[in-house]
Scaffold this motif. Structure first.
Motif, PDB file in Angstrom:
ATOM      1  N   CYS A  45      20.491 -52.126  11.911  1.00 24.11           N
ATOM      2  CA  CYS A  45      20.492 -52.036  10.660  1.00 24.11           C
ATOM      3  C   CYS A  45      21.824 -52.477   9.937  1.00 24.11           C
ATOM      4  CB  CYS A  45      19.992 -50.728  10.079  1.00 24.11           C
ATOM      5  SG  CYS A  45      18.334 -50.333  10.672  1.00 24.11           S
ATOM      6  N   LEU A  61      13.350 -50.662   4.569  1.00 30.25           N
ATOM      7  CA  LEU A  61      12.412 -49.871   5.298  1.00 30.25           C
ATOM      8  C   LEU A  61      12.447 -48.455   4.778  1.00 30.25           C
ATOM      9  CD1 LEU A  61      13.274 -50.893   8.848  1.00 30.25           C
ATOM     10  CD2 LEU A  61      11.618 -51.770   7.537  1.00 30.25           C
ATOM     11  N   LEU A  85      17.769 -49.393   5.478  1.00 30.74           N
ATOM     12  CA  LEU A  85      17.171 -48.504   6.226  1.00 30.74           C
ATOM     13  C   LEU A  85      17.301 -46.971   5.419  1.00 30.74           C
ATOM     14  CD1 LEU A  85      15.181 -47.056   8.481  1.00 30.74           C
ATOM     15  CD2 LEU A  85      17.323 -46.641   9.576  1.00 30.74           C
ATOM     16  N   ILE A 140       9.257 -52.480   2.732  1.00 28.10           N
ATOM     17  CA  ILE A 140       8.247 -52.015   3.666  1.00 28.10           C
ATOM     18  C   ILE A 140       8.266 -50.618   3.832  1.00 28.10           C
ATOM     19  CG2 ILE A 140       7.689 -51.862   6.162  1.00 28.10           C
ATOM     20  CD1 ILE A 140       9.543 -54.513   6.355  1.00 28.10           C
ATOM     21  N   GLY A 141       7.051 -50.163   3.377  1.00 25.93           N
ATOM     22  CA  GLY A 141       6.937 -48.515   3.610  1.00 25.93           C
ATOM     23  C   GLY A 141       5.705 -47.855   2.776  1.00 25.93           C
ATOM     24  N   ALA A 200       9.616 -43.847   6.699  1.00 23.43           N
ATOM     25  CA  ALA A 200       9.115 -44.206   8.054  1.00 23.43           C
ATOM     26  C   ALA A 200       8.127 -42.746   8.744  1.00 23.43           C
ATOM     27  CB  ALA A 200      10.255 -44.084   8.939  1.00 23.43           C
ATOM     28  N   TRP A 235      17.607 -47.113  15.896  1.00 24.89           N
ATOM     29  CA  TRP A 235      17.352 -48.033  14.664  1.00 24.89           C
ATOM     30  C   TRP A 235      18.805 -48.372  14.115  1.00 24.89           C
ATOM     31  CZ3 TRP A 235      13.608 -44.121  11.847  1.00 24.89           C
ATOM     32  CH2 TRP A 235      12.413 -43.849  12.850  1.00 24.89           C
ATOM     33  N   TYR A 260       8.193 -48.077  15.321  1.00 26.41           N
ATOM     34  CA  TYR A 260       9.206 -48.646  14.555  1.00 26.41           C
ATOM     35  C   TYR A 260      10.542 -49.382  15.148  1.00 26.41           C
ATOM     36  CZ  TYR A 260      10.466 -47.576   9.828  1.00 26.41           C
ATOM     37  OH  TYR A 260      10.910 -47.807   8.515  1.00 26.41           O
TER      38      TYR A 260
END
Length: 344
Positions: free
Chosen positions: A214, A161, A190, A33-34, A164, A210, A174
């Motif tokens: 994680c 991830l 992450l 994802i990114g 961001a 966050w 997020y």
């Protein structure tokens, strides 16, 4: 006669050299994802040119880039099952970015803006300057990402991830993204990258939240110290471990010194081999791919860190880039048995 294992072959580098692990057709995969964008790398450039002049440079390379793009290319080369959750712009570059990924490039949301392009200038002293357009990354949304995710993670699936801070609209959501991934049963890795506005107190507070969701934190040395406001990786790791989800792996990438990981008070270190460096762009992304490939294949933390170092070392020292094959004569051995320490 026993049936042969079926499914993708995952190439990872163990303490005795390259190995191939077969992940079944319904085995775990990585959901990346990114940011996927165009990279145009040019150089070397001596003094910065005077405005209005034209300069001829000896080298140039147009390639898929961005942290998610770099990691996905490495996963593809290693044979790791993956899926990309990203968008592209509505132009020729948007079509071009999808082509290298084959089936994994189908169905990406198309935003009605130009595709993001990053121009990297290599300077004669080894430093780099990057000029990046806003493009499609500026309009990536949580909806774009969710559209590419399954309603429920498969057993062992990991969400990686990346980048961001390069997608401001996604950044707004997020916390919701991480909560959604947790609720859907993903293991989360992450790598935040460097915040575009610096390490403000607001940014640090958000990132600390966050961490609680994680399972793998993947930062480089400078990022870990800036995030934690600590002077070195050892104290940074202790700060990050206190803030992180219980049992999470704190992994700090240290360039030519390899990488170090901590989990539950135990420290693992993998040194990097001596290689002739050709291009370091995306080295951290290659590490992430090697590390997570090993985790998907059932390797322990120490071996995974060593494999991340090995894949990154191969990536930065080959052109065209190769992944998953040891390129240094000296084998890389995870220091699980000869270098593991109890920290506390």
């Amino acid at each position: 006669m026993s049936a042969k294992p079926r499914g993708p072959k995952v190439h990872v580098i163990g303490p005795r050299g390259p190995k191939v692990h077969v992940i079944g057709p319904r085995g775990p995969k990585v959901h990346v994802i990114g940011n996927v964008n165009v990279d145009l790398i040019m150089g070397p450039l001596g003094a910065w040119p005077q405005p209005g002049t034209e300069n001829i440079l000896a080298q140039s390379a147009l390639r898929v880039g961005g942290s998610a793009g770099n990691a996905a290319l490495a996963f593809q080369a290693l044979g790791v099952p993956f899926r990309l959750a990203c968008n592209v712009g509505e132009d020729v570059f948007g079509h071009w970015l999808r082509e290298p990924f084959g089936a994994a490039g189908r169905g990406w949301p198309v935003s009605h803006v130009p595709t993001t392009v990053s121009v990297g200038i290599n300077h004669a002293n080894g430093e780099r300057t990057f000029l990046t357009s806003q493009g499609h990354l500026a309009v990536t949304t949580l909806k774009d990402v969710v559209a590419r995710l399954p309603r429920r993670a498969g057993r062992g699936d990991i969400a990686l991830l990346l980048g961001a801070f390069l997608s401001p609209r996604l950044l707004e959501s997020y916390e919701a993204l991480i909560d959604l991934l947790v609720a859907r049963g993903f293991e989360i890795a992450l790598d935040t990258g460097w915040p575009s506005d610096g390490w403000s107190e607001t940014t640090i507070r958000r990132m600390t939240v966050w961490l609680t969701g994680c399972d793998h934190l993947l930062l480089n040395e400078i990022e870990s110290c800036a995030f934690s406001r600590q002077p070195d990786v050892e104290t940074a790791s202790r700060w990050l471990s206190r803030k992180a989800k219980p049992g999470a792996a704190i992994v700090i990438k240290q360039g030519p010194r390899g990488a170090t990981a901590w989990r539950d008070g135990v420290r693992f270190h993998a040194p990097a081999p001596e290689v002739t460096v050709i291009d370091t762009i995306g080295a951290g992304d290659a590490f992430n791919a090697g590390y997570l490939a090993a985790r998907l294949a059932g390797r322990d933390l120490g071996a995974a860190v060593a494999e991340g170092v090995a894949v990154a070392s191969a990536a930065v020292s080959t052109s065209p880039r190769t992944y998953g094959v040891a390129r240094a004569e000296r084998k890389i051995e995870p220091q699980k048995h000869r270098g593991t320490e109890k920290v506390g």
